[in-house]
Design a protein around this motif. Structure first.
Motif, PDB file in Angstrom:
ATOM      1  N   ARG A  42       7.804  -4.824  -1.976  1.00  0.00           N
ATOM      2  CA  ARG A  42       6.754  -3.909  -2.437  1.00  0.00           C
ATOM      3  C   ARG A  42       6.641  -3.975  -3.960  1.00  0.00           C
ATOM      4  O   ARG A  42       5.542  -3.939  -4.513  1.00  0.00           O
ATOM      5  N   SER A  43       7.766  -4.086  -4.627  1.00  0.00           N
ATOM      6  CA  SER A  43       7.739  -4.169  -6.092  1.00  0.00           C
ATOM      7  C   SER A  43       6.974  -5.400  -6.551  1.00  0.00           C
ATOM      8  O   SER A  43       6.253  -5.355  -7.565  1.00  0.00           O
ATOM      9  N   ILE A  49      -0.478  -6.121  -8.589  1.00  0.00           N
ATOM     10  CA  ILE A  49      -1.593  -5.194  -8.806  1.00  0.00           C
ATOM     11  C   ILE A  49      -1.756  -4.907 -10.288  1.00  0.00           C
ATOM     12  O   ILE A  49      -2.867  -4.941 -10.834  1.00  0.00           O
ATOM     13  N   ARG A  50      -0.648  -4.630 -10.965  1.00  0.00           N
ATOM     14  CA  ARG A  50      -0.715  -4.330 -12.403  1.00  0.00           C
ATOM     15  C   ARG A  50      -1.237  -5.524 -13.192  1.00  0.00           C
ATOM     16  O   ARG A  50      -1.950  -5.361 -14.193  1.00  0.00           O
ATOM     17  N   ALA A  51      -0.894  -6.713 -12.736  1.00  0.00           N
ATOM     18  CA  ALA A  51      -1.322  -7.921 -13.434  1.00  0.00           C
ATOM     19  C   ALA A  51      -2.733  -8.352 -13.029  1.00  0.00           C
ATOM     20  O   ALA A  51      -3.291  -9.286 -13.625  1.00  0.00           O
ATOM     21  N   ASP A  65       6.275  -2.390   3.528  1.00  0.00           N
ATOM     22  CA  ASP A  65       5.661  -1.078   3.357  1.00  0.00           C
ATOM     23  C   ASP A  65       4.767  -1.100   2.119  1.00  0.00           C
ATOM     24  O   ASP A  65       5.242  -1.073   0.997  1.00  0.00           O
ATOM     25  N   LEU A  66       3.462  -1.152   2.356  1.00  0.00           N
ATOM     26  CA  LEU A  66       2.478  -1.164   1.280  1.00  0.00           C
ATOM     27  C   LEU A  66       1.596   0.081   1.354  1.00  0.00           C
ATOM     28  O   LEU A  66       0.478   0.102   0.842  1.00  0.00           O
TER      29      LEU A  66
END
Length: 256
Positions: A42-43, A49-51, A65-66
């Motif tokens: 998940r990390s 996503i942040r990138a 688990d997303l």
């Protein structure tokens, strides 16, 4: 005799395409890591996503688990998300073509405008999810879609591209109680034995759909196109007969 001969030839020509669509799971070992494990955490996905790098094409994300993540516009083409948890996730305009989502949990997820062509979504759990405007031509056999919204969605058969067989939404034995299909395109869709009590098909295109054995108790069909909708052994309300006059086998439907 000539008509019968033409019909027999047509059936022989269509059979390979139908078989191809039905046999896509044959020879696939779902216990293999590619279909049962995840190569990302998940990390890892949160970092992507942040990138702003939401390309997960071909990745194995099984069981991950997303839940609750914003994955709008993500590319999951041919990705494997079997038994993944995406409850409450945002997948608007995501690409899920040829993706594997067998027994995945998309409860309450948003998939507005998403594209899921030739996706394997058997026993998907997507109660109260939103597929408004989505293109869904995958296998949703046995899926749980109570209260799901398919307003303006396209679940019809793709008559142009049949290299993999007839691609359409397969909702066979799916739980569609209270689902909403207002102005959705379900032409030639497979609704056999679907549990669609209280479903709303207002203004929907159900032409040539196969709904044999389906349960349409208290379903709404106002303004729906129902020419050649197969209602053999389907459960309908007597009050809905007016909107279903152009359906096939209306005389064989069971009345509430």
């Amino acid at each position: 005799m000539r008509c019968l001969r033409r019909a027999a030839i047509g059936a022989l020509l269509l059979a390979p395409a139908q078989l191809a669509a039905q046999d896509m799971l044959q020879g696939v070992d779902l216990s293999q890591p590619a279909y049962s494990q995840s190569e990302l955490t998940r990390s890892d996905v949160e970092a992507a996503i942040r990138a702003g790098r939401l390309d997960f094409a071909g990745k194995s994300l099984n069981g991950l688990d997303l839940s609750g993540l914003d994955l709008s516009g993500a590319n999951f083409r041919a990705a494997r998300l079997n038994k993944a948890r995406l409850a409450g996730a945002k997948l608007d305009h995501a690409i899920l073509d040829q993706a594997w989502l067998m027994e995945a949990d998309l409860t309450g997820a948003s998939l507005k405008g998403a594209q899921a062509f030739a996706a394997q979504m058997q026993k998907l759990r997507a109660d109260n999810s939103d597929f408004s405007g989505a293109r869904v031509a995958g296998d949703l056999t046995g899926a749980f879609l109570r209260g799901a919204v398919f307003d303006g969605a396209n679940l019809s058969a793709d008559m142009k591209n049949q290299s993999m067989g007839l691609m359409r939404a397969v909702l066979r034995s799916a739980i569609l109680e209270g689902a909403v299909f207002r102005k959705a395109n379900l032409m030639s869709a497979d609704l056999r034995f679907a549990h669609a009590a209280r479903a709303d098909f207002t203004g929907a295109n159900l032409m040539n759909a196969d709904a044999a054995g389906a349960d349409f108790t208290a379903a709404k069909f106002a303004g729906a196109m129902t020419k050649d909708l197969d209602l053999d052994s389907a459960q309908i309300d007597t009050a809905a007969e007016g909107e279903l006059q152009s359906a096939q086998h209306l005389d064989r439907a069971r009345r509430q």
